[in-house]
Write an enzyme that holds these catalytic residues in place. Structure first.
Site, short mmCIF file in Angstrom:
data_model
loop_
_atom_site.label_atom_id
_atom_site.label_comp_id
_atom_site.label_asym_id
_atom_site.label_seq_id
_atom_site.Cartn_x
_atom_site.Cartn_y
_atom_site.Cartn_z
N PHE A 84 -12.09 -6.06 13.93
CA PHE A 84 -10.99 -6.60 13.14
C PHE A 84 -10.58 -5.61 12.05
O PHE A 84 -11.40 -5.09 11.32
CB PHE A 84 -11.42 -7.93 12.51
CG PHE A 84 -10.38 -8.53 11.60
CD1 PHE A 84 -9.18 -9.00 12.12
CD2 PHE A 84 -10.60 -8.61 10.23
CE1 PHE A 84 -8.22 -9.55 11.28
CE2 PHE A 84 -9.65 -9.16 9.40
CZ PHE A 84 -8.45 -9.64 9.92
N GLN A 85 -9.29 -5.34 12.00
CA GLN A 85 -8.68 -4.42 11.03
C GLN A 85 -9.28 -3.00 11.13
O GLN A 85 -9.41 -2.30 10.14
CB GLN A 85 -8.78 -4.95 9.60
CG GLN A 85 -7.87 -6.15 9.35
CD GLN A 85 -7.68 -6.46 7.89
OE1 GLN A 85 -8.56 -6.22 7.05
NE2 GLN A 85 -6.53 -7.04 7.55
N MET B 298 24.68 7.97 1.73
CA MET B 298 24.70 9.28 2.37
C MET B 298 24.94 9.15 3.87
O MET B 298 25.63 9.99 4.48
CB MET B 298 23.40 10.04 2.10
CG MET B 298 23.45 11.50 2.50
SD MET B 298 24.72 12.45 1.60
CE MET B 298 23.83 12.85 0.09
N LYS C 12 -17.59 0.28 5.37
CA LYS C 12 -18.07 -0.78 4.47
C LYS C 12 -19.56 -0.66 4.19
O LYS C 12 -20.01 -0.89 3.06
CB LYS C 12 -17.76 -2.15 5.09
CG LYS C 12 -18.10 -3.32 4.16
CD LYS C 12 -17.67 -4.66 4.74
CE LYS C 12 -17.96 -5.80 3.76
NZ LYS C 12 -17.49 -7.11 4.30
N GLU D 77 0.81 -1.22 0.00
CA GLU D 77 0.00 0.00 0.00
C GLU D 77 0.84 1.27 0.00
O GLU D 77 0.46 2.27 -0.62
CB GLU D 77 -0.94 0.02 1.22
CG GLU D 77 -2.05 -1.02 1.17
CD GLU D 77 -1.67 -2.32 1.86
OE1 GLU D 77 -2.54 -3.19 2.04
OE2 GLU D 77 -0.47 -2.47 2.22
#
Length: 576
Positions: free
Chosen positions: A113-114, A481, A163, A51
């Site tokens: 959940f999530q 760097m 949802k 993502e």
């Protein structure tokens, strides 16, 4: 007339009306209704492999076109994985709309959940964010998100959709107007201030243009070019502004700042009027701010009033869209020219001579070796093959600085890098977004061996869509760097910076179904790059460069611009 449809279909309808032709995402449980509706829709979805890279790819799309980039993730970990990309686009002022799924409204706050508090988490890293609470407000919110992302100072906007809102059925009516009474954009600039700026410029003996990413964001390159040609004055473009003035233009000096050229930094230190256009006086440009441009009267033009005076107090502030302000400024300069152009003309001519002398005395030039590939040699070859026309994306680090120094860009939106945040792993997914946005362009993903290994999963995306991206890894075996700073400022105590295991490029590319190779000899570099460019599909080129080369010039942290270090210290002679 309204149509009955689900929230998921409404969202797609809104995206279509905003001109979205593709977006980047990764599906999950609560976004399943959206992806089911997408199955029958014409908008192209690009399946990335992480993502975070969906947001980076959306940035590549936006940075290369000026359009709003769109990314999508599911709730919980999907949404939190977008955060780095959102911060990156926020710091670099990139227009992004991020769509995230959320657990059903009845479960919000129950640790379902999530579930994550996406709205709360993203408040500080977005220009604005929304939690859609019911289907009726969804269309208005989506169009407001695009408007906010692209207007004024661009930036990321997040829309969090539960949802049950995706699943709900309702009548869709097109949104015909945007009304945001608390959101004001200042575009024109104060007429009196703009006219005063024109007078200050003509009266200057040592004028200097300091142009930043705002020039690119506003599409103000033609106006910038006209400005420097009317007055015939030197101009620098920051890391984010490269290409705003063509590199081959006679008035372009180079990039200023921590790894900018001697001429750029000494010129900024000695000018008497500085025209700062779409910049934020970033610490990587100014060095110690109290010592920056000590003799200059500053004209600062920016669309974001919060930037005016934030780091350096201007003598003449102008809040407005830099393109529109420059159009009026150029007009005033031409109107005042008959009366003021001759004033200090001799001094301005002498000033130009001094700047050109600095450029000749300390040029940004490639370094070559017969025994090892110098990073500067690699950049010179990429410059030759790009011809100022290719898109080059990069991660952050030494390769980014050498590229900015040595690769010339003839127009804006060709140089795409993570500027303000400096995010490793940005270059490869950004190249994916840029290639989808500009299929007509040759796209180089110029990445370090560290950043590349953070984004290896996107090789699958590149292979899946057959994107002809030329991946060039500048491989010095270190986090370059960080190693440079440890060498120079930490007594060369190299701690946790060696990357001693790198995959075989030919085998790695072959595992994904395309070609690759490793090149180590200077004599092979040019032909290896030409082979990569001529390959019709993607190509992975692992270039092993000199491991201990450092980027110079360099302004040490906390130092003033004029205290820049031009090269490595001379070895101390040991008495016999």
């Amino acid at each position: 007339m309204s149509n009955l449809m689900s929230g998921a279909k409404m969202l797609l309808e809104c995206l279509g009306r905003e001109g979205v032709d593709c977006f980047f995402g990764y599906p999950g449980g609560v976004t399943l209704p959206f992806y089911d509706a997408l199955y029958d829709h014409h908008i192209r979805h690009v399946l990335v492999r992480h993502e975070e890279n969906a947001c980076f790819a959306a940035e590549g799309y936006a940075r290369s076109t000026g359009k709003v980039g769109v990314c999508c993730a599911t709730s919980g970990p999907g949404a939190t994985n977008l955060i780095t990309g959102l911060v990156d686009s926020m710091m670099d002022s990139i227009p992004i709309v991020a769509i995230t799924g959320q657990v059903p409204t009845k479960l919000i706050g129950s640790d379902a959940f999530q579930e994550a508090d996406t709205f709360g988490i993203t408040r500080s890293c977005t220009k604005h964010n929304f939690l859609v609470k019911n289907l009726a407000e969804l269309p208005q919110i989506v169009h407001e998100a695009f408007y906010i992302a692209s207007s004024g100072r661009p930036g990321p906007v997040l829309v969090d959709v539960p949802k049950d809102v995706f699943q709900a059925q309702g009548h869709y009516s097109p949104v015909t107007s945007i009304h945001l009474p608390g959101y004001k954009v200042f575009t024109e600039g104060h007429t009196g201030q703009v006219r005063r700026a024109a007078q200050m410029i003509w009266e200057a003996e040592r004028p200097w243009v300091y142009a930043g990413g705002g020039i690119v964001a506003a599409g103000a390159s033609p106006e910038l070019r006209e400005l420097v040609e009317i007055v015939d004055m030197p101009a620098v473009c920051t890391l984010m502004g490269l290409g705003g003035l063509p590199a081959e233009h006679p008035n372009f000096v180079s990039m200023p700042g921590m790894h900018g050229s001697y001429a750029a930094n000494i010129g900024m230190s000695n000018c008497d009027v500085m025209i700062a256009l779409g910049v934020r006086f970033d610490d990587r440009v100014t060095g110690r701010i109290s010592a920056f441009a000590p003799h200059a009267k500053v004209i600062h033009v920016d669309i974001d009033p919060a930037e005016i005076g934030k780091n350096r107090a201007p003598d003449l502030p102008i809040v407005g869209d830099v393109k529109r302000v420059l159009q009026r400024l150029n007009k005033f300069l031409q109107e005042l020219a008959p009366d003021l152009q001759a004033k200090n003309a001799a001094s301005r001519k002498a000033w130009w001579g001094q700047v050109r002398g600095w450029k000749a005395e300390h040029p940004l030039a490639p370094v070559f070796s017969d025994t090892e590939i110098k990073p500067q040699h690699l950049m010179a070859e990429l410059d030759r093959l790009s011809g100022g026309q290719a898109i080059v994306t990069s991660d952050v680090g030494q390769h980014q600085m050498w590229a900015a120094q040595l690769i010339r860009f003839s127009e804006p939106r060709l140089w795409i890098n993570s500027g303000g945040l400096g995010a490793m792993g940005f270059g490869l997914p950004a190249a994916i977004g840029a290639q989808f946005a500009r299929p007509d362009k040759l796209v180089f993903a110029l990445v370090g061996d560290g950043g590349f290994q953070m984004s290896i999963p996107e090789l699958s995306t590149i292979a899946s869509y057959g994107l002809p991206i030329k991946i060039v890894v500048m491989n010095n075996g270190y986090l370059g760097m960080v190693r440079q700073w440890q060498e120079l400022f930490y007594n060369n105590r190299l701690s946790s910076v060696e990357l001693d295991c790198f995959p075989d490029a030919e085998k790695l590319a072959a595992a994904y179904g395309f070609k690759g190779r490793t090149v180590q000899k200077p004599t092979e570099l040019a032909s290896a790059l030409e082979t990569a460019v001529n390959e019709p599909g993607p190509y992975l080129l692992n270039v092993r460069v000199a491991p201990f080369e450092n980027v110079y010039p360099m302004i040490p942290a906390g130092a003033a611009v004029h205290e820049m270090v031009l090269g490595p210290p001379e070895p101390v002679a040991v008495p016999k």
